[in-house]
Every structure is written in C-alpha cells, then in structure tokens.
Design a protein around this motif. Structure first.
Motif, PDB file in Angstrom:
ATOM      1  N   GLU A   1       5.162   5.586  -7.021  1.00  0.00           N
ATOM      2  CA  GLU A   1       6.620   5.635  -7.051  1.00  0.00           C
ATOM      3  C   GLU A   1       7.191   4.257  -6.816  1.00  0.00           C
ATOM      4  O   GLU A   1       6.680   3.465  -6.011  1.00  0.00           O
ATOM      5  CB  GLU A   1       7.165   6.611  -6.011  1.00  0.00           C
ATOM      6  N   ILE A   2       8.286   3.980  -7.521  1.00  0.00           N
ATOM      7  CA  ILE A   2       9.009   2.716  -7.381  1.00  0.00           C
ATOM      8  C   ILE A   2      10.442   3.070  -7.035  1.00  0.00           C
ATOM      9  O   ILE A   2      11.116   3.789  -7.779  1.00  0.00           O
ATOM     10  CB  ILE A   2       8.966   1.894  -8.677  1.00  0.00           C
ATOM     11  N   LEU A   3      10.915   2.574  -5.883  1.00  0.00           N
ATOM     12  CA  LEU A   3      12.287   2.799  -5.438  1.00  0.00           C
ATOM     13  C   LEU A   3      13.042   1.486  -5.452  1.00  0.00           C
ATOM     14  O   LEU A   3      12.466   0.420  -5.221  1.00  0.00           O
ATOM     15  CB  LEU A   3      12.307   3.379  -4.021  1.00  0.00           C
ATOM     16  N   ASP A   4      14.351   1.557  -5.704  1.00  0.00           N
ATOM     17  CA  ASP A   4      15.140   0.333  -5.647  1.00  0.00           C
ATOM     18  C   ASP A   4      15.560   0.052  -4.216  1.00  0.00           C
ATOM     19  O   ASP A   4      15.208   0.800  -3.276  1.00  0.00           O
ATOM     20  CB  ASP A   4      16.335   0.400  -6.605  1.00  0.00           C
ATOM     21  N   THR A   5      16.329  -1.006  -4.037  1.00  0.00           N
ATOM     22  CA  THR A   5      16.677  -1.439  -2.691  1.00  0.00           C
ATOM     23  C   THR A   5      17.523  -0.421  -1.944  1.00  0.00           C
ATOM     24  O   THR A   5      17.576  -0.418  -0.719  1.00  0.00           O
ATOM     25  CB  THR A   5      17.417  -2.796  -2.763  1.00  0.00           C
ATOM     26  N   ASP A   6      18.177   0.495  -2.697  1.00  0.00           N
ATOM     27  CA  ASP A   6      18.977   1.552  -2.061  1.00  0.00           C
ATOM     28  C   ASP A   6      18.212   2.852  -1.929  1.00  0.00           C
ATOM     29  O   ASP A   6      18.795   3.881  -1.566  1.00  0.00           O
ATOM     30  CB  ASP A   6      20.248   1.790  -2.874  1.00  0.00           C
ATOM     31  N   GLY A   7      16.932   2.827  -2.247  1.00  0.00           N
ATOM     32  CA  GLY A   7      16.116   4.019  -2.089  1.00  0.00           C
ATOM     33  C   GLY A   7      16.165   4.979  -3.258  1.00  0.00           C
ATOM     34  O   GLY A   7      15.606   6.082  -3.187  1.00  0.00           O
ATOM     35  N   ARG A   8      16.815   4.580  -4.339  1.00  0.00           N
ATOM     36  CA  ARG A   8      16.850   5.433  -5.530  1.00  0.00           C
ATOM     37  C   ARG A   8      15.571   5.244  -6.334  1.00  0.00           C
ATOM     38  O   ARG A   8      15.062   4.123  -6.451  1.00  0.00           O
ATOM     39  CB  ARG A   8      18.084   5.132  -6.380  1.00  0.00           C
ATOM     40  N   SER A   9      15.094   6.318  -6.924  1.00  0.00           N
ATOM     41  CA  SER A   9      13.845   6.257  -7.680  1.00  0.00           C
ATOM     42  C   SER A   9      14.073   5.563  -9.015  1.00  0.00           C
ATOM     43  O   SER A   9      14.950   5.948  -9.798  1.00  0.00           O
ATOM     44  CB  SER A   9      13.292   7.659  -7.914  1.00  0.00           C
ATOM     45  N   ILE A  10      13.294   4.539  -9.274  1.00  0.00           N
ATOM     46  CA  ILE A  10      13.287   3.880 -10.584  1.00  0.00           C
ATOM     47  C   ILE A  10      12.297   4.581 -11.497  1.00  0.00           C
ATOM     48  O   ILE A  10      12.585   4.828 -12.674  1.00  0.00           O
ATOM     49  CB  ILE A  10      12.928   2.387 -10.434  1.00  0.00           C
ATOM     50  N   LEU A  11      11.130   4.932 -10.958  1.00  0.00           N
ATOM     51  CA  LEU A  11      10.138   5.690 -11.719  1.00  0.00           C
ATOM     52  C   LEU A  11       9.152   6.314 -10.748  1.00  0.00           C
ATOM     53  O   LEU A  11       8.746   5.680  -9.759  1.00  0.00           O
ATOM     54  CB  LEU A  11       9.409   4.786 -12.720  1.00  0.00           C
ATOM     55  N   ARG A  12       8.787   7.536 -11.039  1.00  0.00           N
ATOM     56  CA  ARG A  12       7.734   8.209 -10.283  1.00  0.00           C
ATOM     57  C   ARG A  12       6.735   8.761 -11.271  1.00  0.00           C
ATOM     58  O   ARG A  12       7.106   9.458 -12.221  1.00  0.00           O
ATOM     59  CB  ARG A  12       8.296   9.340  -9.432  1.00  0.00           C
TER      60      ARG A  12
ATOM     61  N   ARG B   1      10.570  -0.903  -3.422  1.00  0.00           N
ATOM     62  CA  ARG B   1       9.536  -0.287  -2.602  1.00  0.00           C
ATOM     63  C   ARG B   1       8.547   0.409  -3.518  1.00  0.00           C
ATOM     64  O   ARG B   1       8.903   1.324  -4.257  1.00  0.00           O
ATOM     65  CB  ARG B   1      10.166   0.719  -1.640  1.00  0.00           C
ATOM     66  N   ILE B   2       7.285  -0.072  -3.495  1.00  0.00           N
ATOM     67  CA  ILE B   2       6.226   0.499  -4.326  1.00  0.00           C
ATOM     68  C   ILE B   2       5.250   1.213  -3.410  1.00  0.00           C
ATOM     69  O   ILE B   2       4.768   0.629  -2.419  1.00  0.00           O
ATOM     70  CB  ILE B   2       5.491  -0.580  -5.142  1.00  0.00           C
ATOM     71  N   SER B   3       4.960   2.468  -3.743  1.00  0.00           N
ATOM     72  CA  SER B   3       4.020   3.226  -2.918  1.00  0.00           C
ATOM     73  C   SER B   3       3.062   3.996  -3.805  1.00  0.00           C
ATOM     74  O   SER B   3       3.433   4.454  -4.888  1.00  0.00           O
ATOM     75  CB  SER B   3       4.762   4.187  -1.986  1.00  0.00           C
ATOM     76  N   LEU B   4       1.822   4.109  -3.316  1.00  0.00           N
ATOM     77  CA  LEU B   4       0.792   4.894  -3.995  1.00  0.00           C
ATOM     78  C   LEU B   4       0.217   5.875  -2.993  1.00  0.00           C
ATOM     79  O   LEU B   4      -0.218   5.480  -1.900  1.00  0.00           O
ATOM     80  CB  LEU B   4      -0.314   3.982  -4.538  1.00  0.00           C
ATOM     81  N   HIS B   5       0.243   7.160  -3.378  1.00  0.00           N
ATOM     82  CA  HIS B   5      -0.283   8.203  -2.507  1.00  0.00           C
ATOM     83  C   HIS B   5      -1.406   8.956  -3.193  1.00  0.00           C
ATOM     84  O   HIS B   5      -1.390   9.121  -4.413  1.00  0.00           O
ATOM     85  CB  HIS B   5       0.811   9.202  -2.132  1.00  0.00           C
ATOM     86  N   ALA B   6      -2.359   9.407  -2.380  1.00  0.00           N
ATOM     87  CA  ALA B   6      -3.361  10.384  -2.810  1.00  0.00           C
ATOM     88  C   ALA B   6      -3.094  11.631  -1.998  1.00  0.00           C
ATOM     89  O   ALA B   6      -3.412  11.687  -0.803  1.00  0.00           O
ATOM     90  CB  ALA B   6      -4.773   9.873  -2.589  1.00  0.00           C
ATOM     91  N   GLY B   7      -2.464  12.616  -2.617  1.00  0.00           N
ATOM     92  CA  GLY B   7      -1.986  13.755  -1.856  1.00  0.00           C
ATOM     93  C   GLY B   7      -0.937  13.292  -0.865  1.00  0.00           C
ATOM     94  O   GLY B   7       0.048  12.649  -1.224  1.00  0.00           O
ATOM     95  N   GLN B   8      -1.154  13.562   0.417  1.00  0.00           N
ATOM     96  CA  GLN B   8      -0.217  13.138   1.454  1.00  0.00           C
ATOM     97  C   GLN B   8      -0.594  11.796   2.065  1.00  0.00           C
ATOM     98  O   GLN B   8       0.126  11.274   2.924  1.00  0.00           O
ATOM     99  CB  GLN B   8      -0.174  14.203   2.570  1.00  0.00           C
TER     100      GLN B   8
ATOM    101  N   TYR C   1      -0.992   2.734  -0.435  1.00  0.00           N
ATOM    102  CA  TYR C   1      -0.380   1.415  -0.669  1.00  0.00           C
ATOM    103  C   TYR C   1       1.125   1.565  -0.481  1.00  0.00           C
ATOM    104  O   TYR C   1       1.721   2.533  -0.970  1.00  0.00           O
ATOM    105  CB  TYR C   1      -0.685   0.940  -2.088  1.00  0.00           C
ATOM    106  N   SER C   2       1.743   0.616   0.215  1.00  0.00           N
ATOM    107  CA  SER C   2       3.190   0.594   0.371  1.00  0.00           C
ATOM    108  C   SER C   2       3.628  -0.841   0.612  1.00  0.00           C
ATOM    109  O   SER C   2       3.185  -1.470   1.581  1.00  0.00           O
ATOM    110  CB  SER C   2       3.629   1.496   1.536  1.00  0.00           C
ATOM    111  N   GLU C   3       4.447  -1.336  -0.287  1.00  0.00           N
ATOM    112  CA  GLU C   3       4.931  -2.712  -0.156  1.00  0.00           C
ATOM    113  C   GLU C   3       6.378  -2.773  -0.635  1.00  0.00           C
ATOM    114  O   GLU C   3       6.802  -2.011  -1.501  1.00  0.00           O
ATOM    115  CB  GLU C   3       4.093  -3.676  -0.999  1.00  0.00           C
ATOM    116  N   GLU C   4       7.123  -3.715  -0.031  1.00  0.00           N
ATOM    117  CA  GLU C   4       8.469  -4.024  -0.501  1.00  0.00           C
ATOM    118  C   GLU C   4       8.437  -5.430  -1.085  1.00  0.00           C
ATOM    119  O   GLU C   4       8.093  -6.393  -0.375  1.00  0.00           O
ATOM    120  CB  GLU C   4       9.473  -3.939   0.639  1.00  0.00           C
TER     121      GLU C   4
END
Length: 1000
Positions: free
Chosen positions: A458-469, A417-424, A428-431
């Motif tokens: 932020e990049i999360l793995d399939t179990d929702g754990r953070s790979i990198l933020r 799960r890749i997401s990009l936020h500007a503040g709140q 972008y959010s894609e799996e």
C-alpha cells in the motif's frame, strides 16, 4: 542527473516548427473511383469510396519537411505530426533517453492502410474503423495553454467517409511524467453511426521484450473472436502454431536467435514474449477487470504503461508481424536500417475504447459526443507491472524467501507511506518521497512458505489517503478448450435456418453494425418481413437502410409500416426512432409540414428528443420563426449540452434576434469545448482555414436551417485551386443554394464552372449531394459531369442499375472521358453479366486514356474472367510493357502468363528486375510467381539432364529474394518444392541430400 525532487516543476513548453525527415512519398492517387464492395479489411468492410486509392510508394527517400509540434516538460518530450493523421511520432523519457514508443527516424509508408499508405511507429489513433481511413491525411491542429500550466495540442478532422468529427488532445502537465490523451468523437450527422476506437501504440522489440497484462486475463481472442487461446501460456494451437508442442519440445532449431531468459527460463508457449511468436498474430485480452497494461524492455530496463478507466476502455491488444522471416520482411518495408544495419521490429500495444475486440463497433446517436482520457507513462527498472493507476505503477513478486517490489511514480509524491504486509505482519514500512526520476526498488525477507497472494502493498499520501493498494489474487484457472469453443464466434445462420423473427432482426443488425463485407443484412430483415410484413423493427431497419441509399419513397413505406405496428394498440410508441427517420425522409421528399409533425412526435421519447428538437429548430429557421427555433435549441441542449450543431445554430439564431452579446457568450463557451469546430469558427468572422470538404459540411449544415446566404459565404471562401476533387461539388452546391435564393443566372454560371473544373478525385458521397446533382440535371440533362458524379454516388450505395444509366448518359455527352467508360465496363460485367458490353466499354476507356495502366490491368482481368486464352492476353500485355512496368499486379500477371505459355525465362527476368510492394493481406502474389518460375525452370533443366542447374532453381524456389519485399510464412506448405528438389539432387548423385529434401 539532477534529482527533480529538489527542483520546482518547470512549465510545459511547446514549439510549432518543422522537421526534415527522410521520406518515401506516396505516388499520386488513382483517379479512378474504387468500388470495393466485398473487400474484407481488418475483419470488416474494406470499402474505400469516396477516398482515392494509392497503390505505389516511392522506392527512394528524399528529405521532406513535416510540420512538427513538440511538447516538453521535466520528464517527457513528445512529437506530434499533424500532417500524418495527427499521430504522436515520438515520446522520449528525458530522464534516461529511452524512446517509450517506437520512434521512426524515417517516414516510410507501406500499403497497409485502408486507402494505401500507412506508417508504423508512434501512436496512431484509429477511428471510426481500423486502420483509420485518414491515417496518412492531415489533421487540423490548435494549441491550448491551460491555466494550470498544462498544454494540449488538439488535432481534429471530419472523417472522410462518414463525415463524423473526431478530435484528440495530446496533453502534458507540469511536474507529471504522464502523457494524457483527451479524445472527443462527435456524430455531427443526422443519422445513427457506428464507430470503434483503438489507440495503436508501437514499441520497439527484440528477444528481450515482454508485454504485460493484468493477471486476471486468462484467455485471449483473435479478431472477431474467431479463435481463442489461454493466456499467457497457450495450451493448444493459435494462428496455426502448436504452442503446446513447443512447450513440451522447445522451439525448432534455427527458428529464432538465442533469447534472453530473465529468470533462468520461460516457457516457449508464453505469448507475452515477442520472441515466442513466429507468425503474424493478434490477441486481445478478454475478461480483465483491470485498467492497465503495457510492455517492458528487459535489456533497457524500461517500459510503458497504459491506463484508462476499464469501464470505458476494456480493449487491451497485442499485434506482431512475427519473430520470423515473414515479419522481418515487413520490418524492411516499414523502416530503413539503423546504424548497425538492423531493421528494428516493433509490436503494437493497442488500447480499445468502448470495445474489447476488432472489429467491434459501438453506436453514436445523431449529435452525440463521447469524451474520455487515456494515459501513457514510462517505467524504469521495476520490471513488468503488477498493478497501476495514473499516479503509480508497482511490481511485486516473491522468490527464494525474498519479496521484491518496485514503485514508479508519475509525479513527485512527498512523504509517502509505503508498507508491505504478509497477512497481519508488517514486513516493510517507510515514509519517503517518491520521485518519477528514481523508482523505488526494495527486497524484503519473508517468512518461509510466503506466497504472493498473502502479501499486500500500500502507498499512502502525506494525508493518509490511499494512492494505490495492491493485493495479488489467487490466479484464476484458465478456461478449458471446451470453454473457449463455447464463446468463439460462429457464422450467423442463414435466414431460412433461423426460426425466430427476433433473431432475424438482431442478426441483420449485427451485420450492419459490424459493416460485414460479404453478407447483406437486408436478407435477414426481408425474411422476417416475409413471415410478418408488419414487423416493426425490421421495417424500421429497412426504412433506415433505404434512406441511407437515397431511396426515399421506399424508406417512407417501411417506416410507416413500422409506425403502424408500433401504434396499432396505442398512439405512443416506446421509441421514437421510426418517427425521427420518417421526418428525415419526408424532408428529402420536400414535405416539410409532415416532417415537422413527425419530428415533434419523435421528441416525445427522450432517446430521440435532442435530435428531433434540432431538426425542428432548423425547420423553424426556414420559416423565420427565430424565437420558436431558439426554444427548440434550448430543449436540445438541455438534453445534449455537447451538441455542436445545436450550439452553432443557436449562435446564428441569437444574431438573427439581434441578441449579439448572448450570441457571443454562447460562441465563446462553445469554442472552449471544441476549439477546432469549424462551424463555430466561421461564426467568429475570422478567416477559417479548413479544407473544402469541411466547407461543404458546414454549408450543408447551414442549408438545413435555410441559412443559404451564410452557406454561400462559407463556399465563397473555398480553395478553387484544390487538387482534391472537391471543386466541382463546391460549384454544384453553390448553384443549389443560389437556386434557393432565387438567383437562377448565378446558379447557371456556377454549374457551368462545375463542368469546367477538373473532375479527377471528385467522389461525392453525402446524402445531401443527391438533390444537388439532381438539381444540376433538371435544367441540363446533358451535363456529362453531373451524370458521372451521380453514377459514382449511386453505385457506392449499390443502386447499380441507376448508376449505369447515369454513366451511359455521361459517355454519350462526353465520350472522350475514360473514367465513366471504365465504370461502365466494371458494372456491365459485375452487375449485368454482359461481357460483350464490358469489353466494349474497356476498349473505349483505353482508347480515351491509352496510358492508364490500371485500365490495362482491369481489361486483362476481364479477359481472364471471360476465358480469353493466355496467348491472347499475353499479346495484349506485351504491346504495352511500359504500362506493365508501372504496376505490381500487371507484372505478376505478365509473369503468370509467361509461365502458362512455357516461357519461364522471360518470367524470371521480369520478376527479378522489379521492387515489389505488397499490401497487407495480399502477400504472396509476387513470391508465388517466383516459386512457379523456378519450378518450371527446374523441371526444364531436369528434362534436359542438367541436374545441377535444376538443383539451383529448386533451391531458389525455397528462397525469397528481397526485391519481392516479402518472405514465406513459417507455416507455408513447400512439400512440392522439396519433392522436386529431391528428384534433382538424386539425379545429380546426391542421395543423402535427396533423402533430406524428401523428409521435408
């Protein structure tokens, strides 16, 4: 191209073969020992003994077979050359064919290494100093197949100077586009040692190449932090280049080719671009908290990331020869032209472990092992990296209302799960699957006024754990020039100027730790003792210093004074080192019971307990107290589980106790920790293939425990045909062990064999070799070879007067041996100040070895320093022009003498006919004579009214012909040449040309 996301990971493959590469082979090493006591090398001591020195490389290449171990997985192909320091020679990204590190298709050493030969390219591992003393020497190799399918190629050596053991494992895993390096450094000696570690990664560069470092790196430092600069934009001058002026006015016309500007423009003071750095330059990034750095090739759209725990690996460095003629000359020295006739330049992106600067040494306790892993991996298309770990690298930027980001994974990350936020606000959010072969590149519209610091990726793995933020931070303000000046290094104050004995102690300690080439730490400690004779720390430091020199009685005196002060008010000192070092000293003095007591008291302090218990166990073994020895070894290993000396001895002790199954378990477990530990391997009963130097190390280690028979078994397998100079000491050491075994006749025969053995390159350096040679001289004080070797060993320890005595004895019994005469010549002048004795010694040396070109050079240098006339020196050199032709330094001296005696025509002929080979840091010798020769010829032509010829000579003085193998530094002052060129042009009627020359 096949998408690896659809395919299972293939196993790692490994092959152990050979590769035939064009090779410029080094000449034979000089048989004369080199005592370079005040040579400065890479900011530290350039001492080279006991290594022989090589000062010439073949001028033509020839095919040569090198052992090649090749690792491959789905993504990477890695070449390793065990015979050249165990370096990584190639790392190729199989997905796009890009050479991630600089691949050298030719082995072309230049005189850059501590002992001479060094090659560029690949990844060189530098320890315990830079460049690694054994950089062009073979390493032991072993291949480990791991349960998870990974393969590690282990490379190991005993450092030829300190005899510490260094090992690195080059590891590839299935399904990972990452090269892991597993490093292990082990102080197998009984003394405290210092070391540094830099992985030296070369990458091919051009006008389109950019290094990248973490954004919190706002300033950089030169070697030893002598000079500082803001980073990446230099706000002042660095290495003599006024970058601030370049930012204002641009790069001077003609200095460099038109360069690539990826974003339309970049400042001429941006040190991250190779194109911007015209002179040889180092910089090490200071203060960064991040774990990554690397380089990016904008033309190939590919690059490299290094990642390592930043608390272990703070060092992040770039080095370049410079994007100018001086650097291009070194490019020509270090590689052959490619198919386009280009000598491809490189930079070094160096990663320092336990250090952030050079020279910057850390400590290893006796028996201590340090281990860590470093990682390198390729990136594709994403640009210079903003953040990275071992799994992913990301790039994030904002431009023109768009956020661009790129993600490079090092392994297949499904349903990420890749997401990009500007503040709140989520932009972008894609799996999706992240695939190492296909970096993710995205561009997203952002609200007006959005800046990078408001974004988070932020990049999360399939179990929702953070790979990198990653959330960009507000760029820190770069330090001011005043700030940088405060943290720049300063020369230490003289002993008399320092008011505090505490500061005197630490100043001396710093000089010792950093192996200072020209300052002796004892000057500071002795000043402290002049003020306070009982100072505990300075007495300990001097006791340790005398012990390392083999001055055991002096060592005991200082160590006992240290202990006396520490125990004046209570019997238990807070630190056990003085007691431990006293125990070592007493052993050399033959007082084992006193040593035992000292070691036991040292074991009361945990910092020294492991080393002390190992020493106690060895003494127990000497007495046959195997159970007590085993108990002490268990205590040692409880404190230091990686003490391979303790593990080796434990196996031997268990066998003495007939507990063979337990011994085998310890042996198997220990070999799993260090597959290339030769002390352990010889206990397996299998044939141990290692060099004679390692055999001597193993034998001495066994001898410390009284295992003389076992030590003899190790030495009995030595290669007695080895040409590395070890054979005489193999025999002398066998004799010493045979004496301990009460075999006098066999010992006598071994010493006779030592005297018959070739003595070239026999440069003993271990402290344990002092009693071995003393034992040889006790029954036979006329043993010329033992006197010769003892002289080497003592002179290296700066016990000069004693060394001279031994060399004098050597020549009295073997007057036809040139080498001790030559050593006497050097010592008589440098130590005794006796020019007459020095001249006599060199006359005898040259008579014994008339064809040794080094002796001619050194005799001439003696003549120069004692005020001999140029005419007489020239006459001596002209008698043996055949020897002059063998050496660069002799040729330079001959040309200098021709110029001094008004014969520049002869100088020109000589200097034009030789291919010179400069050594790093010693550039300019041949080029200097080239300039002086043409200046003299030009002035002669002016005197003879031949203005046109004068112009030609003065213009030639401004050039650097390729046979000089160097070029003029960008900042070299050539005003004198331009002055004469202006006069010549004016005399030739070229007023405009004269004016132009005088402007310069």
């Amino acid at each position: 191209m096949t998408n690896s996301a659809s395919l299972p990971s293939q196993p790692v493959t490994v092959s152990d073969t050979s590769a035939t590469l064009p090779t410029y082979l080094p000449a034979a090493a000089d048989p004369n020992p080199m005592f370079l006591e005040k040579r400065v090398y890479q900011g530290s001591s350039g001492r080279v003994y006991p290594l022989p020195f090589i000062d010439r490389i073949a001028e033509k290449s020839q095919p040569h077979d090198w052992r090649l171990i090749k690792l491959e997985n789905d993504y990477l192909e890695v070449w390793i050359l065990p015979e050249i320091g165990g370096r990584i020679h190639r790392m190729r990204d199989k997905t796009n064919g890009y050479d991630v590190i600089y691949y050298q298709p030719v082995i072309k050493p230049a005189l850059v290494g501590l002992a001479g030969p060094w090659i560029s390219g690949g990844i060189e591992f530098n320890w315990p100093q830079h460049h690694r003393p054994s950089t062009f020497m073979p390493a032991e190799a072993d291949i480990e197949h791991e349960a998870d399918g990974a393969v590690t190629v282990w490379l190991s050596e005993h450092d030829p100077m300190s005899r510490m053991k260094g090992m690195h494992g080059v590891r590839l895993s299935p399904g990972r586009a990452v090269l892991e390096l597993r490093a292990q450094v082990h102080n197998r000696t009984d003394d405290v040692q210092t070391f540094l570690w830099w992985a030296n990664v070369a990458t091919e560069v051009h006008e389109h190449y950019q290094s990248f470092f973490p954004s919190d790196a706002t300033f950089v430092a030169d070697h030893a932090k002598r000079s500082m600069s803001t980073f990446p934009h230099c706000s002042g001058a660095y290495y003599g280049v006024d970058y601030a002026e370049r930012a204002r006015s641009g790069v001077p016309d003609g200095e460099r080719p038109e360069q690539f500007r990826p974003d339309g423009s970049y400042a001429a003071n941006d040190l991250s671009w190779y194109a911007n750095i015209p002179v040889p330059t180092s910089y090490m990034c200071m203060g960064t908290r991040e774990a990554f750095f690397g380089g990016y090739d904008h033309r190939a759209r590919a690059g490299l990331v290094h990642w390592c725990n930043p608390h272990i690996s703070p060092g992040k460095k770039q080095w370049t020869w410079g994007n100018h003629a001086f650097g291009y000359a070194w490019d020509r020295l270090l590689t052959d032209p490619d198919e386009n006739g280009v000598h491809r330049p490189y930079i070094e992106l160096m990663a320092g472990v336990y250090t952030d600067n050079q020279p910057d040494f850390s400590y290893l306790q006796p028996g201590e092992t340090k281990t860590w892993s470093q990682y390198w991996y390729p990136i594709r298309k994403i640009g210079p990296v903003s953040q990275a770990n071992a799994d992913v690298a990301v790039r994030l930027s904002v431009d023109g209302g768009q956020a661009q980001f790129g993600i490079q994974a090092t392994r297949l990350l499904k349903q990420s799960r890749i997401s990009l936020h500007a503040g709140q606000t989520c932009l972008y959010s894609e799996e999706l699957d992240l695939d190492p072969t296909a970096p993710l590149l995205e561009q997203v519209a952002v609200p007006e006024g959005t800046v990078e610091e408001t974004l988070s990726l932020e990049i999360l793995d399939t179990d929702g754990r953070s790979i990198l933020r990653y959330s960009p931070e507000q760029p820190a303000e770069p330090p001011t020039p005043e700030d940088l000046d405060k943290i720049a290094a300063r020369e230490p104050a003289t002993p008399k100027e320092i008011t505090s004995t505490d500061e005197l102690y630490y100043t001396g300690l710093h000089l010792e730790q950093y192996r200072h080439a020209t300052r002796c730490p004892t000057d500071w400690w002795k000043e402290a003792l002049r003020r306070d004779p009982g100072d505990a720390r300075c007495n300990l430091a001097l006791g340790r210093w005398h012990l390392r020199r083999g001055e055991f009685q002096n060592a005991e005196d200082h160590l006992r004074r240290s202990i006396k002060r520490q125990t004046a008010l209570n019997p238990n000192p807070p630190d056990g080192e003085a007691l431990y070092q006293l125990g070592r000293t007493l052993l050399f003095l033959g007082r084992e019971k006193e040593a035992y007591a000292a070691f036991y008291k040292a074991s009361w302090n945990q910092g020294w307990a492991a080393a002390a218990f190992l020493s106690l166990a060895r003494l127990d073994c000497r007495e046959g107290n195997w159970r007590t020895a085993l108990d002490h070894l268990e205590r040692c290993l409880n404190l230091d589980t990686l003490s391979m000396s303790a593990r080796t001895l434990k196996v031997a002790v268990l066998r003495k106790l007939k507990e063979d199954k337990a011994a085998d378990r310890v042996l198997t477990e220990s070999l799993s920790l260090d597959r290339l530990n030769m002390s352990l391997r010889q206990l397996t009963g299998e044939e141990t293939i290692c060099d004679n130097g390692i055999r001597l190390d193993i034998a001495f280690e066994l001898g410390k425990a009284g295992l003389y028979s076992e030590a003899l078994d190790v030495l009995d397998e030595a290669d007695l045909d080895a040409g590395d100079g070890t054979v005489p000491m193999i025999h002398y050491t066998r004799a010493w062990f045979l004496d301990q075994e009460d075999c006098p006749e066999e010992a006598q025969a071994a010493r006779a064999a030592a005297r018959r053995s070739p003595h070239h390159y026999c440069f003993p350096s271990r402290l344990e070799e002092i009693p071995v040679l003393e034992a040889a001289l006790t029954p036979d004080p006329n043993d010329a070879r033992a006197h010769l070797f003892m002289g080497y060993l003592l002179y290296d320890r700066r016990r000069h007067v004693e060394a001279i005595t031994h060399w004098a004895a050597s020549v009295s019994h073997e007057p036809a041996n040139a080498i001790p005469w030559r050593c006497l010549g050097i010592a008589s002048f440098n130590v005794m100040g006796d020019a007459q004795k020095a001249r006599h010694a060199f006359e005898m040396a040259r008579a014994a070895a008339p064809d040794d070109a080094r002796l001619l050079y050194e005799a001439d240098q003696l003549a120069r320093r004692t005020g001999e006339t140029p005419q007489k020196r020239l006459a001596e050199l002209e008698k043996r022009l055949d020897l002059v032709e063998r050496r660069d330094d002799l040729t330079v001296e001959l040309c200098a003498l021709y110029n001094q005696t008004g014969q520049p025509e002869k100088a020109l002929k000589r200097i034009a006919s030789r291919q010179f080979q400069p050594w790093e840091g010693g550039e300019g010798q041949a080029l200097g004579q080239h300039v002086r020769t043409h200046l003299q010829l030009g002035r002669k032509a002016l005197e003879q009214k031949e203005a046109g010829k004068a112009v030609e000579h003065f213009e030639s003085a401004l050039t650097a012909p390729e046979n000089r193998s160097e070029a003029k530094h960008l900042l070299a002052n050539q005003s004198d040449i331009h002055f004469w060129l202006g006069l010549a042009r004016h005399a030739a009627g070229d007023t405009e040309g004269a004016t132009e020359a005088w402007k310069l």
